[in-house]
Design a protein around this motif. Structure first.
Motif, PDB file in Angstrom:
ATOM      1  N   VAL A  38      76.135  -4.582  72.335  1.00 42.29           N
ATOM      2  CA  VAL A  38      76.833  -3.711  71.392  1.00 42.29           C
ATOM      3  C   VAL A  38      77.986  -4.545  70.824  1.00 42.29           C
ATOM      4  O   VAL A  38      78.905  -4.945  71.547  1.00 42.29           O
ATOM      5  CB  VAL A  38      77.329  -2.419  72.059  1.00 42.29           C
ATOM      6  CG1 VAL A  38      78.198  -1.622  71.086  1.00 42.29           C
ATOM      7  CG2 VAL A  38      76.130  -1.580  72.498  1.00 42.29           C
ATOM      8  N   ASP A  41      81.720  -4.380  66.117  1.00 40.21           N
ATOM      9  CA  ASP A  41      81.739  -3.362  65.058  1.00 40.21           C
ATOM     10  C   ASP A  41      80.885  -2.146  65.420  1.00 40.21           C
ATOM     11  O   ASP A  41      80.684  -1.258  64.600  1.00 40.21           O
ATOM     12  CB  ASP A  41      81.258  -3.965  63.735  1.00 40.21           C
ATOM     13  CG  ASP A  41      79.844  -4.535  63.836  1.00 40.21           C
ATOM     14  OD1 ASP A  41      79.177  -4.327  64.869  1.00 40.21           O
ATOM     15  OD2 ASP A  41      79.397  -5.195  62.873  1.00 40.21           O
ATOM     16  N   ARG A  43      77.699  -2.018  66.198  1.00 34.38           N
ATOM     17  CA  ARG A  43      76.247  -2.129  66.024  1.00 34.38           C
ATOM     18  C   ARG A  43      75.585  -2.499  67.346  1.00 34.38           C
ATOM     19  O   ARG A  43      76.128  -3.253  68.145  1.00 34.38           O
ATOM     20  CB  ARG A  43      75.908  -3.197  64.974  1.00 34.38           C
ATOM     21  CG  ARG A  43      76.187  -2.783  63.554  1.00 34.38           C
ATOM     22  CD  ARG A  43      75.829  -3.903  62.606  1.00 34.38           C
ATOM     23  NE  ARG A  43      76.571  -5.123  62.928  1.00 34.38           N
ATOM     24  CZ  ARG A  43      76.194  -6.352  62.549  1.00 34.38           C
ATOM     25  NH1 ARG A  43      75.082  -6.509  61.859  1.00 34.38           N
ATOM     26  NH2 ARG A  43      76.921  -7.399  62.870  1.00 34.38           N
ATOM     27  N   ARG A  44      74.406  -1.944  67.532  1.00 32.48           N
ATOM     28  CA  ARG A  44      73.636  -2.221  68.751  1.00 32.48           C
ATOM     29  C   ARG A  44      72.556  -3.241  68.385  1.00 32.48           C
ATOM     30  O   ARG A  44      71.669  -2.972  67.565  1.00 32.48           O
ATOM     31  CB  ARG A  44      72.999  -0.924  69.251  1.00 32.48           C
ATOM     32  CG  ARG A  44      72.164  -1.060  70.513  1.00 32.48           C
ATOM     33  CD  ARG A  44      71.691   0.308  70.941  1.00 32.48           C
ATOM     34  NE  ARG A  44      72.813   1.137  71.318  1.00 32.48           N
ATOM     35  CZ  ARG A  44      73.123   1.469  72.578  1.00 32.48           C
ATOM     36  NH1 ARG A  44      72.363   1.070  73.562  1.00 32.48           N
ATOM     37  NH2 ARG A  44      74.161   2.225  72.828  1.00 32.48           N
ATOM     38  N   ILE A  45      72.631  -4.409  69.005  1.00 31.83           N
ATOM     39  CA  ILE A  45      71.695  -5.491  68.669  1.00 31.83           C
ATOM     40  C   ILE A  45      70.740  -5.707  69.841  1.00 31.83           C
ATOM     41  O   ILE A  45      71.170  -5.913  70.982  1.00 31.83           O
ATOM     42  CB  ILE A  45      72.447  -6.806  68.366  1.00 31.83           C
ATOM     43  CG1 ILE A  45      73.585  -6.567  67.368  1.00 31.83           C
ATOM     44  CG2 ILE A  45      71.464  -7.859  67.860  1.00 31.83           C
ATOM     45  CD1 ILE A  45      73.167  -6.023  66.030  1.00 31.83           C
ATOM     46  N   ASP A  61      68.968  -5.095  64.699  1.00 30.93           N
ATOM     47  CA  ASP A  61      69.927  -3.986  64.754  1.00 30.93           C
ATOM     48  C   ASP A  61      69.151  -2.700  65.022  1.00 30.93           C
ATOM     49  O   ASP A  61      68.359  -2.261  64.188  1.00 30.93           O
ATOM     50  CB  ASP A  61      70.681  -3.901  63.415  1.00 30.93           C
ATOM     51  CG  ASP A  61      71.760  -2.821  63.436  1.00 30.93           C
ATOM     52  OD1 ASP A  61      71.705  -1.924  64.303  1.00 30.93           O
ATOM     53  OD2 ASP A  61      72.652  -2.873  62.564  1.00 30.93           O
ATOM     54  N   SER A  63      70.763   0.158  66.019  1.00 26.38           N
ATOM     55  CA  SER A  63      71.746   1.243  66.082  1.00 26.38           C
ATOM     56  C   SER A  63      71.070   2.566  65.769  1.00 26.38           C
ATOM     57  O   SER A  63      71.298   3.578  66.443  1.00 26.38           O
ATOM     58  CB  SER A  63      72.887   0.988  65.096  1.00 26.38           C
ATOM     59  OG  SER A  63      73.453  -0.274  65.317  1.00 26.38           O
ATOM     60  N   ASP A  64      70.264   2.568  64.711  1.00 30.26           N
ATOM     61  CA  ASP A  64      69.408   3.714  64.423  1.00 30.26           C
ATOM     62  C   ASP A  64      68.011   3.339  64.908  1.00 30.26           C
ATOM     63  O   ASP A  64      67.333   2.533  64.280  1.00 30.26           O
ATOM     64  CB  ASP A  64      69.387   4.018  62.927  1.00 30.26           C
ATOM     65  CG  ASP A  64      68.492   5.210  62.596  1.00 30.26           C
ATOM     66  OD1 ASP A  64      67.744   5.662  63.494  1.00 30.26           O
ATOM     67  OD2 ASP A  64      68.538   5.673  61.449  1.00 30.26           O
ATOM     68  N   GLN A  69      66.378  -3.142  62.083  1.00 28.24           N
ATOM     69  CA  GLN A  69      66.509  -4.124  61.010  1.00 28.24           C
ATOM     70  C   GLN A  69      66.771  -5.499  61.608  1.00 28.24           C
ATOM     71  O   GLN A  69      67.691  -5.658  62.424  1.00 28.24           O
ATOM     72  CB  GLN A  69      67.671  -3.745  60.089  1.00 28.24           C
ATOM     73  CG  GLN A  69      67.436  -2.430  59.380  1.00 28.24           C
ATOM     74  CD  GLN A  69      68.618  -2.020  58.507  1.00 28.24           C
ATOM     75  OE1 GLN A  69      69.660  -2.658  58.534  1.00 28.24           O
ATOM     76  NE2 GLN A  69      68.441  -0.961  57.756  1.00 28.24           N
ATOM     77  N   ILE A  71      68.381  -8.886  61.853  1.00 27.62           N
ATOM     78  CA  ILE A  71      69.621  -9.438  61.281  1.00 27.62           C
ATOM     79  C   ILE A  71      69.636 -10.959  61.371  1.00 27.62           C
ATOM     80  O   ILE A  71      70.372 -11.614  60.657  1.00 27.62           O
ATOM     81  CB  ILE A  71      70.873  -8.857  61.964  1.00 27.62           C
ATOM     82  CG1 ILE A  71      70.889  -9.196  63.473  1.00 27.62           C
ATOM     83  CG2 ILE A  71      70.960  -7.352  61.757  1.00 27.62           C
ATOM     84  CD1 ILE A  71      72.248  -9.011  64.097  1.00 27.62           C
TER      85      ILE A  71
END
Lengths: 415, 329
Positions: A38, A41, A43-45, A61, A63-64, A69, A71
């Motif tokens: 995490v 910022d 975001r969960r990677i 990513d 996060s959702d 996505q 990155i």
């Protein structure tokens, strides 16, 4: 009278819900390294190690979880190697490197600063190359201090080339200068050992991939003085690492013969005094089946006793074309704030038989409670799906990866 | 306290949806439409082979050469053993791969089926309850003939009164005001069940295949009690309950009026449990309670739906409160 309305396509899913699928830009062959960061910022990677060249690792990513996505996706320095394994602790990521042939480089692991996920910064490289070494196949890095790994070494000379991965402990508290602090191998497997070489399993039983070498090397904060090691043809081994400079074997349990070797992972369930031990199936035709996930009574760590196996999947039951349907990885309750900790439900991957979930609330009678077998990627070299690894985050979002170009699947448990 | 906390009341058990409805109400059309929808994939259907009705097999699409004959009879009376055997066989063959890997079962009862024994079979029989979960009971009602059927056959009343969902069919045969009258009557008989109107035998598959974990909020039926004495009401308990007290209260209620507790279902806020506990009983038989991982909404009150005969809400409430107090003293 009974009628059954079959599924219209190849998707086999029961008690999971598919939230998203990502082919990772066409490079969807993933290894057995999955870890969550995490970022600052928020975001969960999800970091993923690739199974082979040309890609090294990919950051996604999640996060959702419905909209993963990519990155960043990185390249390996050369084609005759792979990363296969990685682990994140805080803002440092360790990435394993294993070469196809012994004596080649780079073989070892890299430490990256991933404070800025899109721009991983190399901190250091730990060199594990050597005349008899392929480097690091798998690593465990959860406490920010030590990397536990299955690796060769410049000065490690196995009596048999197949025994080229010992258990090594690397102190990375100074990430710029990793230093080895301990090492263990099965007595009798290295040149110079006073013990006799272990009797080898019959090749027709264990196949060409066999060997007395380490695979998964798990260490948990509940017992920081223990390493739970899958040692392939030596079975599962519990090591006392209270003195890291001199690991000492506490116990060893081996199911082979009569089974087919290749012990992969040992997952201790501390509150329940249980151990989950997985085999790995290594043949495409199913000739080494059954490759199982075992439940062991661990009340006395000196004498682990098998009490059950998780129900073996059947290619016939799911009408699957592939025959590599034995066990491999499991969700390992990896220490840290961003992983699910479960001692009632076990999630495991079974190559052509996909991801499978088991209820072990009664450890003597484990029960299958869900599965997910996606259709094979059109680019799959074997023509089959081959689910390789699984990780569950603390939100109970399930991530599972395919070895045969299928990429990443994000799922929700429905049980 | 209640084992592994589950995401859904059924956990990993095979969901079963029971479709009842009187002769010619449109059960087969409804099921056919479900099978034709994408959401209906992976469904095993168990139907009665009731000779006098005759299942129009052409309407159902057999997906397997394997068929299991239930034989003549009605699920509720002579066929309980057959139903149990059929379900167990289906699950075993699914594991073996000799039938497709279905993910739900729909049981279509005969028109004359009394639903209580079927409910009891799934919630209380040890051989079934560990592997199967009664997701819900759906009653199909022929809008045109509902009132006359209701007057002549008590089974029709039971099917409606005990349902979780009601599908009203053949609405094109009656005027809009007559349909409104039927819907009002259904609400009077079972205010806890959601009613949906099928068009040409079709209704949104979700309406039949998916059920919320919590009982829906509903307004009590207005007007005098139905002559049958069957009544539906909700019991809401504001404070978390002590499980031993509630358990004892239910045991007392069952001992006193078990046969009249036609169905009790809902979520309970049990002291010490972070998630709601699902309660389901039919007459004197109680399904082992299961705890869910999370509440479905912000409401943390215990909410139980009682479908009873010749009992009042105040009677039930008084028993539950009195026994709980006695136990806690």
């Amino acid at each position: 009278m009974t009628f059954i309305n079959d599924f219209p396509d190849q998707m086999r899913i029961w008690n999971f819900r598919l939230l998203a699928h990502h082919e990772l830009n066409g490079f969807g062959s993933l290894g057995e390294g999955m870890s969550i960061q995490v970022a600052r910022d928020g975001r969960r990677i999800l970091w993923l190690a690739h199974w082979g060249a040309p890609k090294n690792f990919t950051g996604v990513d999640v996060s959702d979880p419905r909209k993963p996505q990519v990155i960043i996706q990185t390249e390996l320095p050369q084609a005759q190697m792979r990363s296969n394994s990685l682990e994140v602790s805080g803002e440092i990521m360790a990435v394993a490197y294993q070469t196809d042939k012994r004596g080649e480089k780079p073989a070892g692991f890299d430490l990256f600063d991933i404070a800025a996920p899109e721009r991983p910064r190399l901190i250091s490289h730990f060199d594990a190359s050597g005349a008899h070494s392929r480097g690091v196949h798998q690593l465990w890095f959860c406490d920010g201090c030590y990397v536990h790994m299955a690796s060769g070494a410049p000065d490690y000379v196995p009596r048999n080339p197949r025994d080229d991965q010992c258990y090594r402990i690397i102190d990375v508290r100074n990430a710029s200068k990793p230093v080895e602090v301990g090492r263990w191998w099965l007595p009798g497997t290295a040149e110079g050992d006073s013990e006799p070489a272990p009797e080898r399993h019959p090749p027709e039983l264990v196949g060409r991939m066999s060997g007395f070498r380490a695979h998964n090397t798990n260490v948990y904060p509940e017992r920081p003085d223990r390493a739970y090691v899958g040692y392939i043809d030596a079975g599962m081994i519990i090591l006392d690492i209270g003195d890291m400079s001199a690991p000492r074997m506490v116990s060893r349990w081996d199911n082979s013969p009569p089974f087919h070797g290749f012990t992969h992972t040992v997952l201790p369930l501390f509150k329940r005094n249980l151990l989950i031990v997985t085999d790995e199936t290594t043949t495409q035709d199913g000739s080494d089946l059954p490759k199982l996930m075992w439940v062991l009574d661990g009340r006395d760590e000196r004498n682990p006793v098998p009490i059950a196996t998780l129900p073996a999947p059947s290619a016939d039951a799911l009408r699957l074309p592939g025959r590599r349907v034995g066990a491999h990885n499991i969700h390992e309750n990896t220490p840290g704030p961003y992983t699910w900790k479960s001692d009632q439900v076990i999630l495991g991957t079974f190559f052509n038989a996909g991801l499978r979930a088991f209820d072990i609330s009664n450890p003597y009678q484990p029960k299958e409670i869900g599965y997910f077998v996606p259709p094979a990627s059109p680019q799959s070299p074997t023509g089959f799906t081959s689910i390789n690894d699984v990780l569950v985050d603390e939100r109970q979002v399930v991530y599972s990866v395919d070895r045969e170009r299928g990429g990443l699947f994000v799922l929700e448990m429905a049980f | 306290m209640f084992g592994r906390r589950l995401r859904h009341p059924g956990g990993a058990r095979m969901p079963v949806i029971v479709v009842t409805g009187f002769l010619g109400a449109g059960k087969t059309s409804l099921i056919r439409s479900l099978l034709e929808s994408p959401q209906g994939a992976g469904t095993a259907i168990i139907v009665n082979e009731l000779g006098e009705i005759g299942i129009d097999q052409a309407l159902l699409r057999p997906g397997s050469d394997e068929t299991i004959l239930l034989g003549n009879g009605c699920l509720c009376c002579r066929m309980a053993n057959d139903l149990r055997e059929t379900c167990a066989t289906l699950l075993r063959e699914r594991a073996q791969g000799s039938v497709p890997p279905f993910e739900r079962i729909i049981v279509e009862t005969s028109g004359l089926a009394e639903p209580t024994p079927i409910l009891q079979t799934f919630i209380a029989e040890r051989a079934l309850r560990d592997d199967f979960h009664l997701r819900g009971m759906v009653a199909v009602v022929d809008a045109a003939s509902f009132e006359s059927t209701l007057a002549r056959f008590p089974e029709c009343l039971r099917q409606v009164a005990l349902a979780d969902r009601i599908v009203v069919s053949k609405t094109d045969l009656i005027a809009p005001d007559a349909l409104a009258h039927v819907l009002a009557k259904l609400h009077e008989l079972n205010p806890a069940a959601r009613a949906g109107v099928a068009v040409e035998g079709r209704i949104a598959p979700k309406f039949v295949l998916e059920f919320e974990p919590s009982p829906p909020r509903f307004a009590p039926a207005a007007g005098p009690r139905h002559p049958s004495g069957i009544e539906t009401f909700a019991l809401v308990l504001d404070a978390p309950v002590q499980w031993s007290g509630l358990s004892q209260a239910l045991t007392t209620l069952i001992a006193l009026r078990g046969p009249d507790l036609l169905r009790v279902k809902g979520l309970v806020n049990v002291q010490g449990c972070p998630g709601p506990v699902v309660l389901h009983l039919v007459q004197h038989l109680v399904h082992p309670p299961v705890e869910l991982q999370a509440w479905p909404d912000a409401d943390r009150r215990s909410r139980l739906v009682f479908i009873v005969r010749d009992m009042t809400a105040s009677t039930v409430r008084n028993v539950i409160v009195a026994v709980q107090e006695a136990v806690s003293r």
